[in-house]
Design a protein around this motif. Structure first.
Motif, PDB file in Angstrom:
ATOM      1  N   LEU A  53       9.729 -18.116  14.765  1.00 40.21           N
ATOM      2  CA  LEU A  53      10.579 -18.988  16.251  1.00 40.21           C
ATOM      3  C   LEU A  53      11.075 -18.306  17.283  1.00 40.21           C
ATOM      4  O   LEU A  53      12.243 -17.706  15.938  1.00 40.21           O
ATOM      5  N   TRP A  54      11.615 -18.728  18.218  1.00 36.85           N
ATOM      6  CA  TRP A  54      13.213 -18.373  18.451  1.00 36.85           C
ATOM      7  C   TRP A  54      13.615 -20.022  19.123  1.00 36.85           C
ATOM      8  O   TRP A  54      13.050 -20.515  19.596  1.00 36.85           O
ATOM      9  N   VAL A  55      14.823 -19.414  19.203  1.00 34.34           N
ATOM     10  CA  VAL A  55      15.855 -20.707  19.557  1.00 34.34           C
ATOM     11  C   VAL A  55      16.987 -20.569  20.789  1.00 34.34           C
ATOM     12  O   VAL A  55      16.758 -18.765  20.765  1.00 34.34           O
ATOM     13  N   LYS A  56      17.222 -21.059  21.835  1.00 41.13           N
ATOM     14  CA  LYS A  56      17.959 -20.866  22.783  1.00 41.13           C
ATOM     15  C   LYS A  56      19.234 -22.033  23.105  1.00 41.13           C
ATOM     16  O   LYS A  56      18.538 -23.148  22.813  1.00 41.13           O
ATOM     17  N   PRO A  57      20.120 -21.682  22.678  1.00 39.85           N
ATOM     18  CA  PRO A  57      21.430 -22.552  22.836  1.00 39.85           C
ATOM     19  C   PRO A  57      21.536 -23.760  23.594  1.00 39.85           C
ATOM     20  O   PRO A  57      21.476 -23.014  24.956  1.00 39.85           O
ATOM     21  N   THR A  58      21.925 -24.520  23.750  1.00 40.55           N
ATOM     22  CA  THR A  58      21.628 -25.782  24.935  1.00 40.55           C
ATOM     23  C   THR A  58      23.979 -25.030  25.179  1.00 40.55           C
ATOM     24  O   THR A  58      24.385 -26.026  26.286  1.00 40.55           O
ATOM     25  N   THR A  59      23.740 -24.607  24.330  1.00 37.11           N
ATOM     26  CA  THR A  59      25.856 -25.594  24.343  1.00 37.11           C
ATOM     27  C   THR A  59      26.239 -24.000  23.867  1.00 37.11           C
ATOM     28  O   THR A  59      25.589 -23.371  22.588  1.00 37.11           O
ATOM     29  N   ARG A  60      27.395 -23.081  24.045  1.00 40.11           N
ATOM     30  CA  ARG A  60      28.042 -21.972  22.802  1.00 40.11           C
ATOM     31  C   ARG A  60      27.637 -22.521  21.831  1.00 40.11           C
ATOM     32  O   ARG A  60      28.898 -23.393  21.131  1.00 40.11           O
ATOM     33  N   LEU A  61      27.884 -21.615  20.968  1.00 37.77           N
ATOM     34  CA  LEU A  61      27.557 -22.184  19.020  1.00 37.77           C
ATOM     35  C   LEU A  61      28.223 -21.090  18.412  1.00 37.77           C
ATOM     36  O   LEU A  61      27.902 -19.971  18.358  1.00 37.77           O
ATOM     37  N   ASN A  62      28.968 -21.836  16.895  1.00 38.31           N
ATOM     38  CA  ASN A  62      28.955 -20.689  16.404  1.00 38.31           C
ATOM     39  C   ASN A  62      28.074 -20.626  14.983  1.00 38.31           C
ATOM     40  O   ASN A  62      26.704 -21.411  14.987  1.00 38.31           O
ATOM     41  N   ILE A  63      27.911 -19.158  15.050  1.00 40.79           N
ATOM     42  CA  ILE A  63      27.022 -18.509  13.949  1.00 40.79           C
ATOM     43  C   ILE A  63      27.487 -18.904  12.360  1.00 40.79           C
ATOM     44  O   ILE A  63      28.990 -18.059  12.102  1.00 40.79           O
ATOM     45  N   ARG A  64      27.542 -19.147  11.249  1.00 37.76           N
ATOM     46  CA  ARG A  64      27.981 -19.733   9.970  1.00 37.76           C
ATOM     47  C   ARG A  64      27.148 -18.993   9.219  1.00 37.76           C
ATOM     48  O   ARG A  64      26.349 -18.444   9.097  1.00 37.76           O
TER      49      ARG A  64
END
Length: 357
Positions: A53-64
């Motif tokens: 699936l696809w995700v779409k951030p609702t704010t700027r996020l860290n990728i960990r």
């Protein structure tokens, strides 16, 4: 003495000796928690399952590096930037890949989509992108959408515009009946299949005898269909201003005599909405301010951004030397180097403009 009694005595003697050597230690009782004290549970084991699936951030996020805030941040993903997820952890984190980075983002700050999604199909390279499933827009004002249920990306695509269906990305974006994932106008997105047809009905000559001067008097990005045409030799029937077709055809004939093939036209006429899209996506270093581009009058063409059409390529070098004979020019302000020898940040080898009447 009975031998059985003697055996019992020997066993008891051995046990007594062992007790003297290693006396038994008392076993401590398990401590009883004080009244009201919190009981600390063992840390939960985080597992994950495969997803598509696809995700779409609702704010700027860290990728960990892992599914939780205790893991190091390796990159960031901007608000609204789609990314493809391949796993979901039991604590609601998604494993994604975007811009060459693979890591985890919190599910608390993303919206998910599995069908008809807005996606990231990679950087723009060419309208065709190696595709062969060719269509044309059926009516003027055909719409291109970011997702099946999303906003319009471009809303004024002319009739007979070349459209390529991208089935591989359509499948990855989640197929929806009645919709195609396509590339057109230098953009990608969703289009209703009912808005498309297999053949172009665009005229292939300047039947109305319109002049380039008359075209330039029109509102940029809003050229009437009667002033647009496609070159007859161009298998994609790319739309441009009708008065430019004859000279482009002569240029193509000379090119074909030299290289044994037709010119490859990537983009030509751009509507105002298309210009706005390019300006938003590419910025002022590459895209002209909407309403000012020569593409908006259909009096400019872009060749593919491939090596042969680059500043070092044989096609560019030939076009630079010969195109002006046919009223097509490569502007000085788009050359690789400025007059002082410095590199030109606005350089474009692939862009040629029509200067005829």
């Amino acid at each position: 003495m009975d031998h059985r009694i003697r055996g019992v005595r020997r066993v008891m003697t051995v046990l007594a000796a062992v007790a003297l050597i290693a006396p038994l230690q008392p076993v401590a009782a398990a401590p009883i928690p004080a009244q009201g004290a919190a009981v600390v549970a063992a840390p939960a084991v985080v597992s994950s399952t495969a997803v598509k699936l696809w995700v779409k951030p609702t704010t700027r996020l860290n990728i960990r590096t892992g599914p939780g805030t205790k893991y190091a941040s390796i990159a960031k993903i901007d608000k609204g930037q789609p990314a493809y997820a391949t796993a979901k952890s039991s604590n609601d984190w998604y494993k994604i890949t975007t811009k060459g980075k693979t890591g985890w983002v919190s599910g608390s700050y993303v919206r998910t989509c599995s069908k008809g999604c807005e996606i990231d199909a990679g950087p723009y390279t060419t309208n065709r992108a190696g595709l062969t499933d060719r269509y044309y827009s059926r009516l003027a004002g055909t719409d291109l959408y970011a997702s099946v249920n999303g906003a319009k990306r471009i809303g004024d695509i002319p009739a007979n515009s070349i459209v390529y269906r991208d089935l591989a990305w359509e499948r990855k974006a989640g197929q929806v009946s009645g919709w195609f994932y396509v590339r057109t106008q230098g953009a990608d997105g969703w289009m209703k299949s009912s808005a498309l047809k297999r053949t172009s009905s665009a005229k292939t000559s300047n039947t109305t005898k319109v002049t380039a001067a008359a075209v330039r008097r029109q509102s940029n990005g809003n050229i009437p269909a009667s002033m647009l045409a496609a070159a007859g030799w161009d298998k994609e029937k790319t739309l441009l201003a009708a008065p430019a077709v004859a000279d482009l055809t002569k240029l193509n004939t000379a090119f074909k005599n030299k290289f044994g093939k037709n010119l490859d036209i990537d983009l030509a006429y751009r509507t105002l909405d298309t210009q706005k899209f390019f300006y938003s996506e590419l910025g002022p270093y590459i895209a002209a301010k909407p309403g000012t581009s020569n593409h908006g009058w259909g009096l400019a063409i872009d060749f593919p951004e491939s090596y042969n059409y680059s500043f070092s390529g044989k096609y560019y070098k030939w076009l630079k030397a010969n195109s002006s004979k046919y009223n097509w020019v490569h502007r000085k302000n788009l050359e690789q180097y400025r007059s002082d020898g410095s590199k030109n940040p606005y350089a474009e080898a692939w862009h040629f403009e029509y200067v005829g009447r």
